[in-house]
Design a protein around this motif. Structure first.
Motif, PDB file in Angstrom:
ATOM      1  N   SER A 360       0.806  -1.221   0.000  1.00  0.00           N
ATOM      2  CA  SER A 360       0.000   0.000   0.000  1.00  0.00           C
ATOM      3  C   SER A 360       0.837   1.268   0.000  1.00  0.00           C
ATOM      4  O   SER A 360       0.331   2.358  -0.187  1.00  0.00           O
ATOM      5  CB  SER A 360      -0.910   0.020   1.236  1.00  0.00           C
ATOM      6  N   LYS A 422      -6.853  -4.141   5.896  1.00  0.00           N
ATOM      7  CA  LYS A 422      -6.965  -4.171   4.438  1.00  0.00           C
ATOM      8  C   LYS A 422      -8.051  -3.202   3.958  1.00  0.00           C
ATOM      9  O   LYS A 422      -7.871  -2.459   2.988  1.00  0.00           O
ATOM     10  CB  LYS A 422      -7.286  -5.599   3.980  1.00  0.00           C
ATOM     11  N   LYS A 423      -9.175  -3.212   4.659  1.00  0.00           N
ATOM     12  CA  LYS A 423     -10.287  -2.325   4.309  1.00  0.00           C
ATOM     13  C   LYS A 423      -9.887  -0.862   4.475  1.00  0.00           C
ATOM     14  O   LYS A 423     -10.195  -0.010   3.629  1.00  0.00           O
ATOM     15  CB  LYS A 423     -11.488  -2.655   5.203  1.00  0.00           C
ATOM     16  N   LYS A 426      -7.599   0.458   1.722  1.00  0.00           N
ATOM     17  CA  LYS A 426      -8.305   0.716   0.474  1.00  0.00           C
ATOM     18  C   LYS A 426      -9.031   2.058   0.510  1.00  0.00           C
ATOM     19  O   LYS A 426      -9.246   2.689  -0.522  1.00  0.00           O
ATOM     20  CB  LYS A 426      -9.316  -0.401   0.206  1.00  0.00           C
ATOM     21  N   LYS A 427      -9.415   2.500   1.703  1.00  0.00           N
ATOM     22  CA  LYS A 427     -10.232   3.698   1.825  1.00  0.00           C
ATOM     23  C   LYS A 427      -9.414   4.979   2.031  1.00  0.00           C
ATOM     24  O   LYS A 427      -9.910   6.061   1.790  1.00  0.00           O
ATOM     25  CB  LYS A 427     -11.219   3.551   2.995  1.00  0.00           C
TER      26      LYS A 427
END
Length: 432
Positions: A360, A422-423, A426-427
């Motif tokens: 990321s 992980k969520k 992504k945001k």
């Protein structure tokens, strides 16, 4: 040396029979999933280099067999480089034992109770360095009614401010030591209590920036249970503190853990904005109700055994092979490292959480968020419905969260933290 693999799994952590209010252990060793002695030994080359990538996923799935836990922790916490040989690690171990012995002797010279097999729970000195001539103090320092000469040497006025500050913490360490894991049979022995006190006293002297703060005894206790040699236990604790010492650093207006609480608020706002808004409405936007979870890594929310499984799962997920070199460089520079800023040698040698951070771009940030913050966020997410419908004040929030004590599953908690991490990645925008 490895402990006897035939030792019953949790015999090192036996709870006193009369303690009926202790959280029950939920995590059970499962054949084929736990990192066993055989699998651990098979991960080493003939010269002693460790393929740690082979062990990380197994630790995450099933924890570590208690008979080898201490040795595995030394690698997970960055005491040793996996690419080192048996001989190289033995040389490092012996050098560190000598280093610890010297530091302990320095402390003993200032206060002879250190290393005596005893410890103190009463204040021994005033803030201006004057000895406290109290019978309780004198009896703890000289339990055998030592000679007046010895007593005079122990209780002389102190002028050095650094020594005064250190001596002021010694009784607080003692008070915390007698409260730490008091349900365990291990601490029925005076020598084990004094070993915990000695390690914390030496650490407080070495780390003058942080010294000693309440909660450190909870973090140190497992080390002396798992590692027979006091010096080895000290260095394992010292490596753990490199990760966590920022939580304990205090100023006149704040405590270091508040930074993680702020991160927790940001995560919850992204993951569950409705819950975050509700907590803010209740006056809990500072998330201080989660203070203890982050400060002592869920030691109070899990049984002793389950908290150890949780820790090693977290460390396996977060594992960064560059940490060892970062720590060694900071040792050379006489500085304290608080995380790795370099690029890992191999993604295969990294933990799953660490790999997600790398993908990321989160590793480019100054301070990547520890998985412990996502663990707390996972607990809040799990209790979101109950908090939204039943919490009408901060007391209700605390009560609902206190009800989880002894009812958390370490593996599920880690799995939930990974999903939220992980969520969240992504945001939020990627770091550049």
């Amino acid at each position: 040396m490895w402990r006897d693999a035939g030792t019953p799994a949790d015999s090192f952590y036996e709870v006193r029979p009369e303690c009926t209010d202790v959280p029950k252990t939920r995590f059970k060793i499962k054949a084929g999933k736990t990192l066993s002695v055989r699998k651990w030994q098979a991960a080493f080359s003939p010269e002693g280099q460790l393929d740690i990538g082979k062990t990380l996923s197994r630790i995450h799935r099933g924890g570590i067999h208690p008979s080898i836990r201490g040795e595995v922790w030394e690698f997970l916490l960055g005491c040793y480089d996996p690419t080192s040989t048996f001989d190289e690690r033995e040389q490092i171990r012996q050098r560190r034992r000598v280093q610890y012995a010297r530091s302990k002797e320095d402390c003993r010279q200032m206060f002879p109770v250190v290393g005596s097999g005893r410890f103190i729970t009463a204040p021994v000195i005033t803030e201006d360095g004057q000895p406290i001539q109290d019978p309780i103090v004198l009896s703890q320092i000289n339990p055998d009614n030592g000679s007046s000469t010895n007593r005079k040497n122990v209780m002389e006025p102190v002028m050095d401010k650094k020594v005064i500050q250190w001596m002021l913490t010694l009784h607080q360490i003692g008070l915390d030591v007698v409260r730490t894991d008091r349900t365990l049979v291990f601490y029925e022995k005076q020598e084990n209590l004094s070993k915990l006190w000695d390690i914390l006293a030496v650490y407080a002297w070495i780390d003058t920036d942080v010294g000693y703060c309440q909660g450190m005894s909870d973090l140190c206790s497992p080390m002396i249970i798992l590692l027979d040699d006091e010096a080895d236990a000290f260095w394992c604790f010292e490596r753990l503190m490199r990760r966590l010492r920022g939580n304990f650093r205090c100023t006149d207006s704040s405590v270091g853990v508040e930074a993680q609480l702020s991160n927790l608020a940001s995560i919850t706002q992204v993951i569950d904005p409705k819950l975050h808004q509700h907590l803010e409405t209740l006056g809990g936007g500072d998330y201080l109700f989660a203070f203890r979870m982050l400060m002592v890594l869920f030691r109070r929310e899990f049984s002793f055994c389950d908290s150890l499984y949780l820790w090693e799962m977290m460390w396996a997920l977060e594992y960064d092979p560059d940490l060892v070199s970062v720590y060694e460089e900071s040792d050379t520079d006489n500085e304290k490292a608080e995380g790795s800023k370099g690029k890992p040698k191999s993604t295969r040698q990294c933990g799953k959480y660490e790999r997600e951070n790398m993908k990321s771009g989160a590793k480019n940030s100054e301070a990547p968020l520890p998985i412990s913050v996502f663990l707390v966020a996972s607990v809040l997410k799990d209790k979101s419905s109950k908090l939204l419908t039943e919490a009408r004040g901060l007391d209700d929030v605390v009560k609902i969260l206190n009800d989880i004590t002894g009812n958390l599953d370490a593996k599920k908690a880690c799995t939930g933290a990974l999903k939220l991490h992980k969520k969240y990645l992504k945001k939020v925008p990627k770091k550049t």
